[in-house]
Design an enzyme around this catalytic site. Structure first.
Site, PDB file in Angstrom:
ATOM      1  N   LYS A   1       0.816  -1.215   0.000  1.00 38.20           N
ATOM      2  CA  LYS A   1       0.000   0.000   0.000  1.00 38.20           C
ATOM      3  C   LYS A   1       0.846   1.261   0.000  1.00 38.20           C
ATOM      4  CE  LYS A   1      -4.531  -1.537   1.445  1.00 38.20           C
ATOM      5  NZ  LYS A   1      -5.625  -1.475   2.426  1.00 38.20           N
TER       6      LYS A   1
ATOM      7  N   LYS B   1      -3.911 -10.449  -6.839  1.00 38.08           N
ATOM      8  CA  LYS B   1      -5.221 -10.815  -6.280  1.00 38.08           C
ATOM      9  C   LYS B   1      -6.321  -9.865  -6.761  1.00 38.08           C
ATOM     10  CE  LYS B   1      -5.439  -8.180  -2.056  1.00 38.08           C
ATOM     11  NZ  LYS B   1      -5.866  -7.984  -0.692  1.00 38.08           N
TER      12      LYS B   1
ATOM     13  N   LYS C   1     -10.937  -4.776  -4.737  1.00 40.95           N
ATOM     14  CA  LYS C   1     -11.967  -3.789  -5.039  1.00 40.95           C
ATOM     15  C   LYS C   1     -11.392  -2.413  -5.319  1.00 40.95           C
ATOM     16  CE  LYS C   1     -13.842  -4.431  -0.286  1.00 40.95           C
ATOM     17  NZ  LYS C   1     -12.663  -4.602   0.525  1.00 40.95           N
TER      18      LYS C   1
END
Ligand code: TYM
Length: 330
Positions: A111, A193, A196
């Site tokens: 992130k 992966k 969203k």
């Protein structure tokens, strides 16, 4: 009865990955265990959120849980920010978590690479808040997808450390992963992966995508030129991912699926996969639309959930504070 706790971020409509990796298991587990499920909106603050959108998504996330089949009569469902013990416990746990441990978290590394402009302290201490969620409820099992393994390990380590420093205080939780579907991959980059927050909407399917969109996304899914439906993660990641999705939704195993599409091409296979998704999501979407209209009812459930969660979690928090030596006036 064993206690189960799990959470999901309201960072967008839930994806098929969330559903197959976690939510589907939750609906099964609630029949047998003492289950607590949480919309973790505080965790979502680690990336910038548009206030209006966050508010709406928190509501929509709660409704999606109900629409997926989480039954408030059987399981406790609530919104994290509505129960103040989580933030309080997170601070306490921060003082029992080492920077060395947080430095190793792959989600933090990923992130921060993705948002170099906003590497905030919350992003860094995210795992202590997650440990707080779990330990507050003395959870035995935490049903999640594969990507949360490292965070659960850390929650265990923190619990064990605290128990050893004082005396047994926390149940040491264990991860609970589905056999198929623990790691659903992006439809566009099957080595990554399904998420969203992917910029490419074709990479994921949300629980609220309409049938045309679902079929289009599946048809566009990246495969290979071999045109044989065969499970091989190394060389056929795209096809293997679609097989996992199909397997998880229909209950058919890999051998069944290979046999079903023997001599047929990817066209037929993708149509079948797309249709299985459309059929599985239809009842969820109907329920979502129905419940969204009924705001008062949803709010009532939220309040009930928060109240109960607050009661349970305060017990653990009080116990912990006492052991640490936090001053208490009776
Ligand atoms: P989140 O919101 O990213 O995802 C919610 C759940 O969905 C699973 N999942 C997947 N499973 C399979 N394939 C995928 N592509 C996929 N993408 C997501 C996740 O593993 C997760 O189970 N940190 C957590 C939220 C959290 C939490 C907790 C979970 C906060 N506190 C306490 C358990 C217990 C997260 O970001 O999940």
């Amino acid at each position: 009865k064993k206690r189960i706790f799990s959470g999901i971020q309201p960072s967008g409509y839930f994806t098929l990955g969330n559903y197959l990796g976690a939510l589907k298991n939750w609906t099964i587990l609630q029949e047998e265990y003492d289950c607590i499920f949480c919309v973790v909106d505080l965790h979502a603050l680690t990336v910038r959120q548009e206030p209006k959108e966050l508010r709406q998504r928190t509501f929509d996330s709660f409704v999606q849980l109900l629409a997926c089949g989480i039954d408030p009569e059987k399981a406790l469902v609530f919104v994290q920010s509505q129960v103040s013990t989580h933030s309080e416990m997170a601070w306490l746990l921060n003082c029992y978590t080492y920077m060395g441990e947080l430095n190793r978290m792959t989600q933090f590394k990923d992130k921060s690479a993705k948002h170099p402009e906003n590497i905030n302290a919350g992003l860094y201490t995210y795992p202590s808040l997650m440990a707080a969620d779990i330990l507050l409820y003395q959870a035995d099992l935490v049903p999640v997808g594969d990507d949360q393994k490292q965070h659960i390990e850390l929650s265990r380590d923190i619990a064990i450390r605290f128990n050893n420093s004082y005396s047994p205080t926390f149940q040491v939780p264990e991860g609970y992963f589905p056999k198929v579907g623990a790691r659903i991959m992006s439809l566009q980059e099957p080595n990554k992966k399904m998420s969203k927050s992917d910029e490419n909407v074709n990479a994921y399917i949300t629980l609220l995508d309409d049938p045309d969109t679902i079929m289009k996304k599946v048809k566009r899914a990246v495969t290979d030129s071999d045109n044989q439906v065969r499970y091989d993660i190394q060389n056929k990641a795209g096809v293997s991912n679609l097989m996992d999705i199909y397997s998880s939704l229909t209950g058919k195993n890999r051998v069944d699926i290979e046999r079903e599409f023997e001599g047929k091409g990817y066209g037929d296979f993708k149509t079948a996969v797309g249709q299985s998704i459309i059929d599985s999501l239809k009842p969820i979407q109907d329920k979502f639309n129905e419940l969204s209209e009924n705001k008062d009812y949803v709010h009532q459930l939220m309040k009930q959930g928060a109240e109960q969660a607050s009661k349970i979690s305060h017990k653990t928090l009080r116990k912990m504070k006492k052991k640490i030596g936090i001053y208490e006036v009776k």
